[in-house]
Design a protein around this motif. Structure first.
Motif, PDB file in Angstrom:
ATOM      1  N   ARG A  13       0.814  -1.207   0.000  1.00 57.40           N
ATOM      2  CA  ARG A  13       0.000   0.000   0.000  1.00 57.40           C
ATOM      3  C   ARG A  13       0.857   1.270   0.000  1.00 57.40           C
ATOM      4  NH1 ARG A  13      -4.362   0.082  -1.704  1.00 57.40           N
ATOM      5  NH2 ARG A  13      -4.998   1.772  -0.382  1.00 57.40           N
ATOM      6  N   LEU A  14       2.180   1.118  -0.082  1.00 59.37           N
ATOM      7  CA  LEU A  14       3.081   2.270   0.007  1.00 59.37           C
ATOM      8  C   LEU A  14       2.871   3.248  -1.144  1.00 59.37           C
ATOM      9  CD1 LEU A  14       5.381   3.624   1.577  1.00 59.37           C
ATOM     10  CD2 LEU A  14       6.984   2.297   0.201  1.00 59.37           C
ATOM     11  N   VAL A  15       2.883   2.770  -2.369  1.00 60.45           N
ATOM     12  CA  VAL A  15       2.687   3.616  -3.558  1.00 60.45           C
ATOM     13  C   VAL A  15       1.540   2.997  -4.351  1.00 60.45           C
ATOM     14  CG1 VAL A  15       3.734   4.587  -5.645  1.00 60.45           C
ATOM     15  CG2 VAL A  15       5.147   4.181  -3.622  1.00 60.45           C
ATOM     16  N   THR A  16       0.410   3.711  -4.424  1.00 68.58           N
ATOM     17  CA  THR A  16      -0.768   3.121  -5.068  1.00 68.58           C
ATOM     18  C   THR A  16      -1.401   3.983  -6.153  1.00 68.58           C
ATOM     19  OG1 THR A  16      -2.188   3.997  -3.317  1.00 68.58           O
ATOM     20  CG2 THR A  16      -1.365   1.743  -3.034  1.00 68.58           C
ATOM     21  N   HIS A  17      -1.292   5.285  -6.060  1.00 65.76           N
ATOM     22  CA  HIS A  17      -1.944   6.156  -7.043  1.00 65.76           C
ATOM     23  C   HIS A  17      -1.278   5.962  -8.404  1.00 65.76           C
ATOM     24  CE1 HIS A  17      -3.276   9.727  -9.151  1.00 65.76           C
ATOM     25  NE2 HIS A  17      -4.236   9.836  -8.251  1.00 65.76           N
ATOM     26  N   PRO A  18      -2.076   5.757  -9.461  1.00 73.61           N
ATOM     27  CA  PRO A  18      -1.491   5.485 -10.789  1.00 73.61           C
ATOM     28  C   PRO A  18      -0.440   6.504 -11.256  1.00 73.61           C
ATOM     29  CG  PRO A  18      -3.846   5.097 -10.835  1.00 73.61           C
ATOM     30  CD  PRO A  18      -3.545   5.711  -9.492  1.00 73.61           C
ATOM     31  N   GLN A  31      10.596   8.687  -2.956  1.00 75.13           N
ATOM     32  CA  GLN A  31      10.171   8.761  -1.552  1.00 75.13           C
ATOM     33  C   GLN A  31       8.653   8.723  -1.468  1.00 75.13           C
ATOM     34  OE1 GLN A  31      11.712  12.359   0.218  1.00 75.13           O
ATOM     35  NE2 GLN A  31      13.704  11.431   0.624  1.00 75.13           N
ATOM     36  N   GLN A  32       8.173   8.232  -0.317  1.00 68.76           N
ATOM     37  CA  GLN A  32       6.751   8.270  -0.019  1.00 68.76           C
ATOM     38  C   GLN A  32       6.594   8.569   1.465  1.00 68.76           C
ATOM     39  OE1 GLN A  32       3.885   7.731  -2.159  1.00 68.76           O
ATOM     40  NE2 GLN A  32       3.000   8.696  -0.366  1.00 68.76           N
ATOM     41  N   ARG A  33       5.886   9.645   1.766  1.00 65.93           N
ATOM     42  CA  ARG A  33       5.585   9.994   3.149  1.00 65.93           C
ATOM     43  C   ARG A  33       4.232   9.414   3.517  1.00 65.93           C
ATOM     44  NH1 ARG A  33       9.230  13.179   1.400  1.00 65.93           N
ATOM     45  NH2 ARG A  33      10.650  14.283   2.773  1.00 65.93           N
ATOM     46  N   ARG A  34       4.182   8.817   4.675  1.00 65.22           N
ATOM     47  CA  ARG A  34       2.948   8.247   5.210  1.00 65.22           C
ATOM     48  C   ARG A  34       2.883   8.555   6.702  1.00 65.22           C
ATOM     49  NH1 ARG A  34      -0.752   6.622   1.434  1.00 65.22           N
ATOM     50  NH2 ARG A  34       0.210   5.364  -0.176  1.00 65.22           N
ATOM     51  N   PRO A  41      13.699  -0.724   6.030  1.00 64.93           N
ATOM     52  CA  PRO A  41      14.820  -0.774   5.084  1.00 64.93           C
ATOM     53  C   PRO A  41      15.145  -2.221   4.702  1.00 64.93           C
ATOM     54  CG  PRO A  41      15.294   0.772   6.836  1.00 64.93           C
ATOM     55  CD  PRO A  41      14.035   0.042   7.237  1.00 64.93           C
ATOM     56  N   GLY A  42      15.378  -2.421   3.403  1.00 61.06           N
ATOM     57  CA  GLY A  42      15.701  -3.745   2.894  1.00 61.06           C
ATOM     58  C   GLY A  42      14.507  -4.514   2.359  1.00 61.06           C
ATOM     59  N   GLU A  43      13.307  -4.103   2.708  1.00 61.52           N
ATOM     60  CA  GLU A  43      12.121  -4.774   2.190  1.00 61.52           C
ATOM     61  C   GLU A  43      11.919  -4.389   0.728  1.00 61.52           C
ATOM     62  OE1 GLU A  43       8.546  -5.625   4.743  1.00 61.52           O
ATOM     63  OE2 GLU A  43       9.370  -3.855   5.771  1.00 61.52           O
ATOM     64  N   THR A  44      11.270  -5.263  -0.013  1.00 62.35           N
ATOM     65  CA  THR A  44      11.014  -5.018  -1.420  1.00 62.35           C
ATOM     66  C   THR A  44       9.514  -5.010  -1.706  1.00 62.35           C
ATOM     67  OG1 THR A  44      11.176  -7.365  -1.993  1.00 62.35           O
ATOM     68  CG2 THR A  44      13.210  -6.053  -2.127  1.00 62.35           C
ATOM     69  N   PHE A  45       9.167  -4.326  -2.792  1.00 63.51           N
ATOM     70  CA  PHE A  45       7.795  -4.313  -3.279  1.00 63.51           C
ATOM     71  C   PHE A  45       7.842  -4.183  -4.796  1.00 63.51           C
ATOM     72  CE2 PHE A  45       8.943   0.072  -2.490  1.00 63.51           C
ATOM     73  CZ  PHE A  45       8.324   0.825  -3.483  1.00 63.51           C
ATOM     74  N   ALA A  46       6.744  -4.541  -5.445  1.00 60.50           N
ATOM     75  CA  ALA A  46       6.701  -4.499  -6.906  1.00 60.50           C
ATOM     76  C   ALA A  46       5.620  -3.538  -7.387  1.00 60.50           C
ATOM     77  CB  ALA A  46       6.443  -5.889  -7.464  1.00 60.50           C
ATOM     78  N   LEU A  47       5.939  -2.815  -8.439  1.00 65.68           N
ATOM     79  CA  LEU A  47       4.993  -1.943  -9.131  1.00 65.68           C
ATOM     80  C   LEU A  47       5.011  -2.351 -10.594  1.00 65.68           C
ATOM     81  CD1 LEU A  47       5.984   1.528  -7.590  1.00 65.68           C
ATOM     82  CD2 LEU A  47       4.024   0.084  -6.949  1.00 65.68           C
ATOM     83  N   GLU A  48       3.895  -2.860 -11.067  1.00 61.58           N
ATOM     84  CA  GLU A  48       3.767  -3.281 -12.465  1.00 61.58           C
ATOM     85  C   GLU A  48       4.932  -4.154 -12.927  1.00 61.58           C
ATOM     86  OE1 GLU A  48       2.896   0.122 -14.927  1.00 61.58           O
ATOM     87  OE2 GLU A  48       1.138   0.639 -13.734  1.00 61.58           O
ATOM     88  N   GLY A  49       5.327  -5.088 -12.080  1.00 63.77           N
ATOM     89  CA  GLY A  49       6.373  -6.043 -12.431  1.00 63.77           C
ATOM     90  C   GLY A  49       7.792  -5.573 -12.183  1.00 63.77           C
TER      91      GLY A  49
END
Length: 110
Positions: A13-18, A31-34, A41-49
């Protein structure tokens, strides 16, 4: 070693807006402020592959933001960032002393 509280939301849910996803994929958003902690740190996530890695997470006041920080968020200026954030979150006011989590990330290199 930095002590972090329990995460308040999933990293997915970190970066969701298209538009922000597109900016991250183009390397224009790093960067993303929440208001909560979404990743460590060190965790990974995927955006459109495309895989991203969280490079840093720190606590910062909204009032400490600069135009450069807004650009790292994918916006051309702090004033535009503030205007859009306030429109997206009805009833929110811009509190200079509000603490947010700044999640920094980069496209993961193999």
């Amino acid at each position: 070693m930095v002590e972090y509280p329990e995460k308040s939301c999933s990293i997915d849910r970190l970066v969701t807006h298209p538009k922000l996803v597109a900016a991250a994929l183009a390397g224009e958003k790093t960067q993303q402020r929440r208001d909560g902690l979404y990743a460590l740190p060190g965790e990974t996530f995927a955006l459109e592959g495309t895989e991203f890695i969280v490079t840093d997470v720190k606590r910062e006041r909204l009032g400490d933001m600069t135009d450069e920080h807004a650009k790292a968020e994918g916006y051309p200026s702090l004033s535009l960032y503030r205007d859009i954030i306030l429109r997206m979150h009805a009833g929110m006011s811009w509190n200079e002393d509000a603490l947010v989590w700044v999640h920094s990330f980069a496209i993961k290199q193999d």
